[in-house]
Write a protein that holds these residues in place. Structure first.
Motif, mmCIF file in Angstrom:
data_model
loop_
_atom_site.group_PDB
_atom_site.id
_atom_site.type_symbol
_atom_site.label_atom_id
_atom_site.label_comp_id
_atom_site.label_asym_id
_atom_site.label_seq_id
_atom_site.Cartn_x
_atom_site.Cartn_y
_atom_site.Cartn_z
ATOM 1 N N TYR A 69 30.559 23.344 -22.589
ATOM 2 C CA TYR A 69 31.367 22.168 -22.293
ATOM 3 C C TYR A 69 31.596 22.034 -20.798
ATOM 4 O O TYR A 69 31.449 20.952 -20.228
ATOM 5 N N ASP A 70 31.930 23.148 -20.168
ATOM 6 C CA ASP A 70 32.294 23.095 -18.753
ATOM 7 C C ASP A 70 31.097 23.141 -17.829
ATOM 8 O O ASP A 70 31.133 22.585 -16.740
ATOM 9 N N ALA A 71 30.058 23.868 -18.266
ATOM 10 C CA ALA A 71 28.912 24.013 -17.373
ATOM 11 C C ALA A 71 27.619 23.754 -18.129
ATOM 12 O O ALA A 71 26.820 24.659 -18.358
ATOM 13 N N PRO A 72 27.410 22.522 -18.554
ATOM 14 C CA PRO A 72 26.165 22.234 -19.276
ATOM 15 C C PRO A 72 24.961 22.449 -18.369
ATOM 16 O O PRO A 72 25.038 22.225 -17.168
ATOM 17 N N ALA A 73 23.871 22.911 -18.978
ATOM 18 C CA ALA A 73 22.704 23.244 -18.173
ATOM 19 C C ALA A 73 21.745 22.078 -18.036
ATOM 20 O O ALA A 73 20.816 22.134 -17.246
ATOM 21 N N SER A 74 21.918 21.047 -18.848
ATOM 22 C CA SER A 74 20.991 19.919 -18.753
ATOM 23 C C SER A 74 21.729 18.650 -19.133
ATOM 24 O O SER A 74 22.815 18.687 -19.707
ATOM 25 N N GLY A 75 21.100 17.542 -18.813
ATOM 26 C CA GLY A 75 21.683 16.254 -19.160
ATOM 27 C C GLY A 75 21.864 16.119 -20.663
ATOM 28 O O GLY A 75 22.831 15.543 -21.134
ATOM 29 N N PHE A 76 20.908 16.695 -21.427
ATOM 30 C CA PHE A 76 21.014 16.595 -22.874
ATOM 31 C C PHE A 76 22.274 17.299 -23.364
ATOM 32 O O PHE A 76 23.032 16.756 -24.168
ATOM 33 N N VAL A 77 22.515 18.506 -22.870
ATOM 34 C CA VAL A 77 23.698 19.259 -23.297
ATOM 35 C C VAL A 77 24.957 18.528 -22.871
ATOM 36 O O VAL A 77 25.904 18.371 -23.647
ATOM 37 N N ALA A 78 24.965 18.041 -21.619
ATOM 38 C CA ALA A 78 26.150 17.337 -21.125
ATOM 39 C C ALA A 78 26.449 16.121 -21.978
ATOM 40 O O ALA A 78 27.605 15.809 -22.258
ATOM 41 N N GLY A 79 25.389 15.436 -22.431
ATOM 42 C CA GLY A 79 25.601 14.236 -23.222
ATOM 43 C C GLY A 79 25.919 14.533 -24.668
ATOM 44 O O GLY A 79 26.619 13.781 -25.328
ATOM 45 N N PHE A 80 25.404 15.654 -25.187
ATOM 46 C CA PHE A 80 25.543 15.937 -26.611
ATOM 47 C C PHE A 80 26.819 16.685 -26.924
ATOM 48 O O PHE A 80 27.424 16.487 -27.982
ATOM 49 N N VAL A 81 27.238 17.566 -26.029
ATOM 50 C CA VAL A 81 28.432 18.366 -26.276
ATOM 51 C C VAL A 81 29.614 17.672 -25.612
ATOM 52 O O VAL A 81 29.647 17.531 -24.390
ATOM 53 N N GLY A 82 30.542 17.244 -26.411
ATOM 54 C CA GLY A 82 31.693 16.546 -25.860
ATOM 55 C C GLY A 82 31.335 15.119 -25.484
ATOM 56 O O GLY A 82 30.186 14.706 -25.573
ATOM 57 N N ASP A 83 32.335 14.366 -25.057
ATOM 58 C CA ASP A 83 32.105 12.979 -24.651
ATOM 59 C C ASP A 83 31.895 12.919 -23.148
ATOM 60 O O ASP A 83 32.460 13.714 -22.408
ATOM 61 N N SER A 84 31.079 11.976 -22.748
ATOM 62 C CA SER A 84 30.862 11.784 -21.305
ATOM 63 C C SER A 84 30.652 10.320 -21.007
ATOM 64 O O SER A 84 30.117 9.581 -21.827
ATOM 65 N N ASN A 85 31.094 9.903 -19.831
ATOM 66 C CA ASN A 85 30.671 8.623 -19.294
ATOM 67 C C ASN A 85 29.404 8.883 -18.497
ATOM 68 O O ASN A 85 29.355 9.834 -17.715
ATOM 69 N N VAL A 86 28.396 8.079 -18.723
ATOM 70 C CA VAL A 86 27.118 8.307 -18.062
ATOM 71 C C VAL A 86 26.811 7.129 -17.150
ATOM 72 O O VAL A 86 26.804 5.974 -17.587
ATOM 73 N N LEU A 87 26.591 7.432 -15.872
ATOM 74 C CA LEU A 87 26.240 6.391 -14.906
ATOM 75 C C LEU A 87 24.832 6.671 -14.387
ATOM 76 O O LEU A 87 24.616 7.649 -13.668
ATOM 77 N N PRO A 88 23.845 5.847 -14.756
ATOM 78 C CA PRO A 88 22.487 6.072 -14.256
ATOM 79 C C PRO A 88 22.370 5.620 -12.799
ATOM 80 O O PRO A 88 23.050 4.691 -12.374
#
Lengths: 355, 288
Positions: free
Chosen positions: A222-241
């Motif tokens: 959750y705190d230190a995702p290793a990839s964009g996929f993990v960051a997007g899949f684990v927990g909620d995120s706002n994503v700005l391309p």
């Protein structure tokens, strides 16, 4: 020693590779989850461990012994199926005794063992009930009892909570974790529901397209995702391309699509000029003024009330940003102009995920 | 829709079924029951009594024919189950979705040809001057032609061939409802192939097994063409006795008594079979 290890396990069906070079080691007595979207290969991996599929290459070992050549009924790995697969023509007691009878245990020992395991899952004296008399949660516990009575080295659980309604699912999450503590057996749990994985597990492997993206404790994912996929899949995120403009020491500047720049931390190997995405957790955002690059201005679009996980939806240009609002402080009014701010180290920059 | 309209459509929908059951099943059965209780005391003079049944029980030939028919029918049922189960299992569980319909159709195709023609098909193959006998002589395996018709083995084989579809259909439909995960759970919990078959597949398929067995048994015991054509004079099939009473001897009273006896006895066999295997209609055939 590890209860279960997989070494470079690969499984192909024709030209399609369902599981690609997966390795994992599960220490004794821990709760390990494999988290991934449907079709990522997690079920195939579990079926290989149970022995219903044979790996194309690689090795699977249980308590240090390779089991690749063993048939499923000779492996001391028991499985709780997605729809539980309790035998409808047998009573609860017969369901639990089935495995013991397959092992040819003496009749005099079977009955007390069945009674003891029913006790442990909190359903004492329900031996003579029919399966269709049980509620969803009770079926779940019987399915686990049916496996645990055999004292397996590893218990596999294939999304067993998927069929339950939300309230019961929340309850069973906690109960499963407690059962795992109580039996002190290694659980391997597969799910597509990140909250199940985060709540119950000691370690989680995030799986995508047949490979592991990251393995670690829930907090680390959750705190230190290793990839964009993990960051997007684990927990909620706002994503700005956007596009990575420059990297200066720790800080990186991203030109966001639709205007504006954002300052954050590059969390993978992205280089200036690359297409990237900036991930911002809703709880890392606050309503209030911030510096250049660590704030966005917009208007309050709506309030999403959900108790402690309430959100404020802020529209900033083309982006809709969720801001956590645990106290429903009323710091903003609908339609009002606000500024959303964060600290630079909370904005993670990853290479753009293939869409 | 109003209540009355609902009731009317219910009545209309059920009417063909009620007419069929009433006019073609219940009414003739009642008539036969009535005839069977009439004793002929003179020309066109009748009294009510059980003489026809007493005669039937008193005559060993009739009794033995009925028992023989029942035993052969049980044998045919068992053979149809043994032969039909793997076929049904293959169609329901192993075959791919696409080939399943084709396989099912292949089982159905023989039904497009009438019983009579199929029986003659067997005759063409099996008689002394038939295809198999001639071929074996030509290959030098046997010295002279053999008659393969008119024995019990041929009759049983012909009957199994005729009724096996009625075993396969209910088995396929029950087995199709079985979740593959049940089998996997069976193996996963340590069961061998035999254990999984004995303790999971068979109990699960029991409704299909019971209905398939009842249908095949009843069809076999009541069949006429196949045993007569393939068994000839040796077949001693009970339906032949009924036919003789009605048509040859024109003794409707006695023939009716035979008919009722066949119905009662086969129903008894089904009941006994259910009791012996610990099944009941409510938990198997009537199960949803």
């Amino acid at each position: 020693m590890y209860d279960l290890s997989c070494a470079s396990v690969t499984k192909s069906f024709g030209s399609f590779t369902a599981v690609r070079d997966v390795s994992l080691d599960i220490p004794s007595g821990s709760f390990f989850s494999i988290l991934g979207p449907s079709g990522c290969g997690k079920t195939t991996l579990m079926r290989m461990i149970a022995g219903f599929e044979t790996p194309t290459s690689g090795d699977i070992a249980i308590k240090g012994q390779s089991v690749v050549t063993l048939p499923p009924n000779k492996r001391n790995v028991k499985m709780v199926f997605q729809h539980l697969a309790l035998f409808p023509m047998m009573t609860v007691g017969e369901n639990i005794a089935y495995g013991l009878r397959c092992r040819k245990e003496p009749k005099s020992e079977i009955a007390p063992k069945v009674a003891r395991v029913l006790d442990r899952v909190g359903l004492p004296g329900s031996q003579d009930k029919r399966i269709d008399q049980l509620s969803g949660g009770q079926k779940q516990r019987i399915a686990i009892a049916r496996c645990m009575v055999l004292e397996p080295d590893v218990l596999l659980l294939d999304e067993p909570l998927g069929a339950l309604d939300l309230k019961l699912r929340e309850h069973m999450k906690i109960e499963l974790k407690q059962l795992q503590h109580q039996f002190e057996t290694t659980f391997l749990y597969i799910t597509h529901d990140q909250s199940e994985a985060l709540v119950m597990s000691d370690n989680v492997a995030v799986m995508n397209a047949g490979r592991f993206e990251q393995i670690g404790p829930p907090k680390a994912l959750y705190d230190a995702p290793a990839s964009g996929f993990v960051a997007g899949f684990v927990g909620d995120s706002n994503v700005l391309p956007g596009r990575l403009a420059e990297v200066k020491g720790d800080e990186a500047r991203v030109e966001v699509e639709g205007g504006g720049t954002v300052i954050g931390r590059v969390a993978d190997a992205s280089k200036p000029g690359d297409a990237v995405e900036v991930f911002l957790r809703p709880e890392a955002l606050r309503i209030g003024a911030g510096g250049e690059g660590t704030s966005l201005s917009g208007t309050v679009e709506s309030f999403l009330f959900n108790g402690a996980s309430s959100r404020i939806l802020v529209r900033s240009g083309a982006h809709l940003i969720e801001v956590a609002d645990p106290e429903q402080s009323g710091a903003a009014a609908q339609g009002g102009a606000v500024s959303v701010a964060w600290t630079a180290e909370k904005a993670r920059i990853f290479a753009r995920r293939p869409s | 829709m109003s209540r009355d309209a609902g009731r009317l459509s219910l009545i209309l929908l059920f009417m063909p079924f009620v007419l069929w059951i009433g006019l073609l099943i219940i009414l003739p059965q009642l008539g036969i029951g009535y005839y069977s209780l009439r004793e002929k005391v003179g020309f066109n003079q009748f009294e009510f009594g059980l003489k026809n049944y007493v005669d039937f029980i008193g005559e060993p030939v009739y009794r033995n024919t009925l028992l023989r028919t029942a035993w052969m029918s049980i044998l045919v049922t068992i053979l149809a189950l043994i032969a039909g189960f793997p076929v049904a299992y293959y169609i329901a569980k192993i075959a791919k979705e696409r080939s399943r319909a084709a396989l099912f159709l292949m089982c159905l195709i023989p039904l497009w040809v009438s019983d009579l023609v199929r029986a003659y098909g067997w005759i063409v193959l099996l008689r002394e001057t038939g295809v198999i006998s001639t071929a074996l002589v030509k290959m030098g395996i046997i010295g002279q032609p053999v008659e393969m018709l008119y024995n019990d083995i041929t009759v049983v084989m012909g009957l199994v061939y005729t009724v096996i579809l009625f075993m396969i259909v209910p088995l396929v439909s029950t087995l199709q409802g079985m979740d593959d995960a049940l089998l996997e759970a069976g193996y996963n919990l340590g069961g061998s192939r035999l254990t999984v078959f004995r303790r999971i597949i068979v109990p699960y398929a029991m409704p299909g097994i019971v209905s398939g067995c009842i249908i095949t048994f009843m069809l076999t015991a009541g069949s006429y063409l196949t045993p007569i054509l393939l068994g000839g004079k040796n077949s001693s099939w009970f339906t032949e006795q009924i036919y003789n009473q009605f048509i040859t001897r024109y003794n409707w009273e006695s023939g009716s008594a035979f008919g009722v006896s066949l119905l009662v006895f086969t129903s008894f066999v089904v009941w006994a079979g259910l009791r012996l295997t610990g099944q009941s209609l409510a938990t198997t055939v009537a199960k949803d």
